[in-house]
Enzyme design. Structure first.
Site, PDB file in Angstrom:
ATOM      1  N   MET A  31       0.817  -1.204   0.000  1.00 37.24           N
ATOM      2  CA  MET A  31       0.000   0.000   0.000  1.00 37.24           C
ATOM      3  C   MET A  31       0.857   1.262   0.000  1.00 37.24           C
ATOM      4  SD  MET A  31      -2.677   1.075   3.021  1.00 37.24           S
ATOM      5  CE  MET A  31      -1.402   1.024   4.297  1.00 37.24           C
ATOM      6  N   SER A 105       3.460  -6.835   2.158  1.00 38.24           N
ATOM      7  CA  SER A 105       2.231  -6.376   2.782  1.00 38.24           C
ATOM      8  C   SER A 105       1.041  -6.826   1.935  1.00 38.24           C
ATOM      9  CB  SER A 105       2.277  -4.860   2.988  1.00 38.24           C
ATOM     10  OG  SER A 105       1.287  -4.449   3.901  1.00 38.24           O
ATOM     11  N   GLN A 106       0.149  -5.917   1.523  1.00 37.04           N
ATOM     12  CA  GLN A 106      -1.028  -6.361   0.784  1.00 37.04           C
ATOM     13  C   GLN A 106      -0.660  -7.059  -0.523  1.00 37.04           C
ATOM     14  OE1 GLN A 106      -3.166  -2.608   0.372  1.00 37.04           O
ATOM     15  NE2 GLN A 106      -2.410  -2.280  -1.702  1.00 37.04           N
ATOM     16  N   ASP A 224       5.120  -5.776  14.765  1.00 33.78           N
ATOM     17  CA  ASP A 224       4.298  -5.068  13.783  1.00 33.78           C
ATOM     18  C   ASP A 224       3.274  -4.167  14.469  1.00 33.78           C
ATOM     19  OD1 ASP A 224       2.633  -4.382  11.527  1.00 33.78           O
ATOM     20  OD2 ASP A 224       3.450  -6.140  10.523  1.00 33.78           O
ATOM     21  N   HIS A 280       6.574  -3.349  10.783  1.00 29.41           N
ATOM     22  CA  HIS A 280       6.078  -3.773   9.482  1.00 29.41           C
ATOM     23  C   HIS A 280       7.058  -3.444   8.347  1.00 29.41           C
ATOM     24  CE1 HIS A 280       2.871  -5.230   6.941  1.00 29.41           C
ATOM     25  NE2 HIS A 280       2.897  -4.131   6.200  1.00 29.41           N
TER      26      HIS A 280
END
Length: 297
Positions: A31, A105-106, A224, A280
């Site tokens: 993102m 991530s995504q 995270d 993260h």
């Protein structure tokens, strides 16, 4: 002698060809990022190419330029993004023999959707670096890059109605928003995550395609502060009906009912769970070399 020399040259050529035949790598950013940011995906591409001579690395770009690529990570329907990526991969001659995939991530869960929906060309290994495979909720404590104004708007929109049709179709983060206090709304209205996680029935093709992976590597960041709950990065989640106690993958109905084939993959040694200290997407180059690079060779 001439015949022997010819044979030797052929063997040498075969040896050199084998040495150069590194498995291609496809990368999907997270993102607020883009395909070619020199501080993120461009950096990853460079260090992989330095360590694996001759490798073909494709860093996915969704849109005609880097600004569109970044904006699409917030606002382009994920199902449309996955279709676009499947088309890109199918047309790329470098990938026809198969490829490894690494999502950040995504991008990790989006590449899992590619594995489940688009088996040709074949994905060999999937490496999910901080991917939210059971979704995320109550999140967005921080925002990546220079996108804080966008994230402020997204927070308000999600709070107002993550599962409304308009929000689901036009806001990426809503499409993997998993609210343990509204499980029925999630299962009924999530247009992306609930589908790839088999929440509304079993798509045997999804299951078959995911099980074709050689390895499914999941990296969880042990400190995270962006993914809620962090155990989603290992396919765990909150116990249904509350948002305090979490359960690991093996205690979820997804695993017990083996709706995605994860139980069978686990028993076959195909699932790899890695933990790394840090927030993260914070990891060292040394960790990447020693821990992740072996899955790409």
């Amino acid at each position: 002698m001439a015949a022997l020399r010819a044979v030797a040259l052929v063997l040498l050529g075969l040896r050199l060809g084998c040495a150069a035949a590194a498995v291609p790598l496809v990368i999907w950013h997270g993102m607020g990022d883009s395909c070619c940011n020199p501080q993120s995906m461009g950096y990853i591409k460079k260090i992989v190419e330095n360590k694996i001579p001759g490798i073909y690395v494709l860093s996915l770009k969704i849109g005609s330029n880097l600004i569109q690529d970044m904006e699409n990570s917030f606002f382009m329907n994920v199902n449309d993004q996955v279709r676009e990526v499947c088309s890109q991969l199918a047309k790329d001659p470098h990938l026809k023999g198969g490829y490894n995939a690494m999502g950040f991530s995504q991008g990790g869960q989006f590449l899992r959707a590619v594995a489940q929906r688009c088996p040709s060309p074949p994905m060999l290994n999937l490496i999910s670096v901080g991917g939210q495979h059971q979704g995320s909720v109550y999140g967005f404590p921080r925002c990546p890059g220079e996108s804080s104004h966008i994230c402020d708007w997204i927070r308000k929109t999600l709070d107002l109605g993550a599962y409304t049709q308009a929000v689901q179709e036009h806001l990426v983060q809503a499409e993997y928003w998993h609210d343990p206090l509204k499980e029925e709304d999630y299962r009924k209205n999530s247009i992306f995550l609930a589908d790839i996680n088999q929440e509304r029935g079993i798509n045997e093709t999804y299951k078959k395609n995911l099980m074709a992976l050689k390895k499914f590597v999941m990296v969880k960041f042990l400190n995270d502060t962006m993914v809620d709950p962090p155990i989603s990065e290992w396919f765990g989640f909150y116990k249904s009906g509350q948002a305090k106690e979490t359960i690991p993958l093996k205690e979820t109905s997804l695993y017990k009912e083996d709706r995605l084939g994860l139980q069978e993959m686990d028993k076959a040694g195909k699932l790899v769970f890695l933990g790394v200290k840090g927030d993260h997407l914070h990891f060292s180059e040394e960790w990447f070399y020693t821990t992740i690079l072996p899955f790409l060779q």
